[in-house]
Design a protein around this motif. Structure first.
Motif, PDB file in Angstrom:
ATOM      1  N   PHE A  19       0.530  -1.011  -0.451  1.00  0.00           N
ATOM      2  CA  PHE A  19      -0.116  -0.341  -0.008  1.00  0.00           C
ATOM      3  C   PHE A  19       1.242   0.880   0.047  1.00  0.00           C
ATOM      4  CE2 PHE A  19      -2.554   3.418   1.804  1.00  0.00           C
ATOM      5  CZ  PHE A  19      -3.344   3.550   1.123  1.00  0.00           C
ATOM      6  N   LYS A  20       1.147   1.801  -0.936  1.00  0.00           N
ATOM      7  CA  LYS A  20       1.550   3.550  -1.492  1.00  0.00           C
ATOM      8  C   LYS A  20       0.705   4.229  -0.316  1.00  0.00           C
ATOM      9  CE  LYS A  20       3.024   6.755  -3.949  1.00  0.00           C
ATOM     10  NZ  LYS A  20       2.089   7.605  -3.764  1.00  0.00           N
ATOM     11  N   PRO A  21       1.472   4.861   0.845  1.00  0.00           N
ATOM     12  CA  PRO A  21       0.276   6.266   0.718  1.00  0.00           C
ATOM     13  C   PRO A  21       0.317   7.499   0.531  1.00  0.00           C
ATOM     14  CG  PRO A  21       1.944   5.702   2.187  1.00  0.00           C
ATOM     15  CD  PRO A  21       2.471   4.918   1.158  1.00  0.00           C
ATOM     16  N   ALA A  22      -0.024   8.360   0.694  1.00  0.00           N
ATOM     17  CA  ALA A  22      -0.199   9.581  -0.639  1.00  0.00           C
ATOM     18  C   ALA A  22       1.424  10.124   0.189  1.00  0.00           C
ATOM     19  CB  ALA A  22      -1.674  10.672  -0.276  1.00  0.00           C
ATOM     20  N   GLU A  23       1.508  11.367  -1.203  1.00  0.00           N
ATOM     21  CA  GLU A  23       2.879  12.260  -0.064  1.00  0.00           C
ATOM     22  C   GLU A  23       3.911  11.796  -0.286  1.00  0.00           C
ATOM     23  OE1 GLU A  23       1.227  15.282   2.427  1.00  0.00           O
ATOM     24  OE2 GLU A  23      -0.045  15.697   1.308  1.00  0.00           O
ATOM     25  N   LEU A  24       4.036  10.484  -0.906  1.00  0.00           N
ATOM     26  CA  LEU A  24       5.032   9.578  -0.709  1.00  0.00           C
ATOM     27  C   LEU A  24       5.494   8.798  -2.242  1.00  0.00           C
ATOM     28  CD1 LEU A  24       7.162   8.361   1.089  1.00  0.00           C
ATOM     29  CD2 LEU A  24       6.048   6.451   1.774  1.00  0.00           C
ATOM     30  N   LEU A  95       2.558   5.071  -9.212  1.00  0.00           N
ATOM     31  CA  LEU A  95       1.543   6.301  -8.698  1.00  0.00           C
ATOM     32  C   LEU A  95       2.163   7.598  -8.255  1.00  0.00           C
ATOM     33  CD1 LEU A  95      -0.780   4.170  -6.264  1.00  0.00           C
ATOM     34  CD2 LEU A  95      -1.187   4.235  -8.369  1.00  0.00           C
ATOM     35  N   GLY A  96       1.007   8.635  -8.607  1.00  0.00           N
ATOM     36  CA  GLY A  96       1.885   9.987  -8.669  1.00  0.00           C
ATOM     37  C   GLY A  96       1.363  10.138  -7.357  1.00  0.00           C
ATOM     38  N   ASN A  98       1.049  11.972  -5.348  1.00  0.00           N
ATOM     39  CA  ASN A  98      -0.718  12.676  -4.710  1.00  0.00           C
ATOM     40  C   ASN A  98      -1.181  10.679  -4.408  1.00  0.00           C
ATOM     41  OD1 ASN A  98      -0.219  15.688  -3.639  1.00  0.00           O
ATOM     42  ND2 ASN A  98      -1.109  15.671  -5.665  1.00  0.00           N
ATOM     43  N   THR A  99      -1.219  10.215  -5.105  1.00  0.00           N
ATOM     44  CA  THR A  99      -2.209   8.989  -5.339  1.00  0.00           C
ATOM     45  C   THR A  99      -1.960   7.975  -4.131  1.00  0.00           C
ATOM     46  OG1 THR A  99      -2.539   9.686  -7.561  1.00  0.00           O
ATOM     47  CG2 THR A  99      -3.135   7.222  -6.777  1.00  0.00           C
ATOM     48  N   SER A 100      -2.564   7.413  -3.549  1.00  0.00           N
ATOM     49  CA  SER A 100      -2.432   6.429  -2.532  1.00  0.00           C
ATOM     50  C   SER A 100      -2.798   5.264  -3.329  1.00  0.00           C
ATOM     51  CB  SER A 100      -3.308   6.536  -0.771  1.00  0.00           C
ATOM     52  OG  SER A 100      -4.047   6.383  -1.019  1.00  0.00           O
ATOM     53  N   GLY A 101      -3.036   3.623  -2.469  1.00  0.00           N
ATOM     54  CA  GLY A 101      -3.316   2.228  -2.906  1.00  0.00           C
ATOM     55  C   GLY A 101      -2.567   1.387  -3.230  1.00  0.00           C
TER      56      GLY A 101
END
Length: 303
Positions: A19-24, A95-96, A98-101
């Motif tokens: 899972f990728k957090p946002a702002e990373l 994933l950019g 700002n994108t999480s998931g």
């Protein structure tokens, strides 16, 4: 139970879903994953330093042969047994910021599987949140508000009607880029084969879009798409606001599905341990094997 590092290393290959957090950034997350794996590997029972045979004494007299530990192979001299530069890891979807998931990484020989998934460009599903009544200079919540407008006239049925029209427009575009008439038998045969992918991999295509939550001025839409990128999804929210005679900006983007991999399969950063990673590798390998179209050949296509 004490796990031996060489045994674990032999099983440490394949696709892992995290899972990728946002702002990373994806690159930073990859570095953190490699560091965590190597740290966990070095905490296991690693091989001892290799011994060497020492022949000592006067050559003209009797020589003594003995086996001594090789200090040149000691971890305090050569460093940890498992080092970050020795572990190849690559991502299969990007994933950019700002994108999480859901984010997939290929570990060791799994980098080939990651490349296969990346080149086949399977469909992804996003949940994108927005707010009506405000427009920002970058169409995202981090930007400066440049315009305010009324939004109380926007109802859920208005949004659903526009999203249905947008979905139909993209479906028509898919067949047009394939060079077939939407009303022809050829179009029907293409539709039966599954998702129709554009020849140009840089053109975003929406297969499905719907409003799943509406609590004005806040709303959430679910998007099934391919060839998308973060800026495109953010600007899509801005476009929805304009088409509904208001303004809107995006507040959150989350990838909830990538091919057959869902949020429930994604490993959180706090669970990055060797046992959990091995379990996730086995789960992802099973998912990948059961996916329609997964035969690593030139013309294979993932659904």
């Amino acid at each position: 139970m004490v796990m031996e590092a060489p045994v674990v290393w032999n099983n440490l290959k394949g696709i892992i879903c995290v899972f990728k957090p946002a702002e990373l950034s994806v690159g930073r997350l990859r570095t953190m994953l490699i560091h965590k794996i190597c740290q966990g590997m070095n905490e296991l029972e690693v091989r001892p330093p290799i011994n060497y045979v020492a022949i000592e004494g006067n050559p003209s007299k009797k020589l003594s042969v003995s086996v001594k530990p090789n200090l040149a192979d000691h971890p305090l001299v050569v460093g940890p047994r498992y080092q970050e530069q020795d572990l190849p890891v690559s991502w299969s979807n990007y994933l950019g910021w700002n994108t999480s998931g859901v984010l997939l990484f290929g570990i060791r020989s799994g980098t080939k599987q990651a490349k296969f998934i990346r080149e086949n460009k399977p469909a992804r599903v996003y949940k994108v949140k927005g707010v009506l009544g405000q427009a920002t200079d970058n169409c995202f919540k981090s930007g400066k508000v440049v315009e305010r407008s009324t939004w109380k006239h926007v109802k859920r049925h208005n949004m659903e009607r526009f999203l249905s029209a947008m979905q139909a427009s993209h479906q028509k575009k898919m067949f047009e880029m394939s060079g077939v008439d939407l009303q022809s038998d050829t179009a029907y045969e293409l539709a039966k084969q599954g998702l129709i992918r554009p020849a140009n991999s840089k053109i975003p295509i929406i297969y499905g879009i719907k409003c799943v939550e509406f609590d004005a001025p806040n709303f959430t839409i679910e998007i099934h798409c391919i060839n998308e990128y973060e800026t495109y999804l953010i600007q899509l929210i801005h476009e929805i606001g304009l088409k509904l005679h208001s303004t809107a900006h995006c507040t959150s983007l989350k990838c909830i599905r990538h091919s057959g991999f869902k949020l429930e399969h994604a490993l959180l950063m706090k669970h990055w341990s060797i046992p959990n990673i091995l379990e996730n590798l086995a789960t992802c390998n099973e998912i990948l094997t059961n996916l329609d179209g997964y035969t690593p050949q030139k013309n294979s296509v993932l659904i």
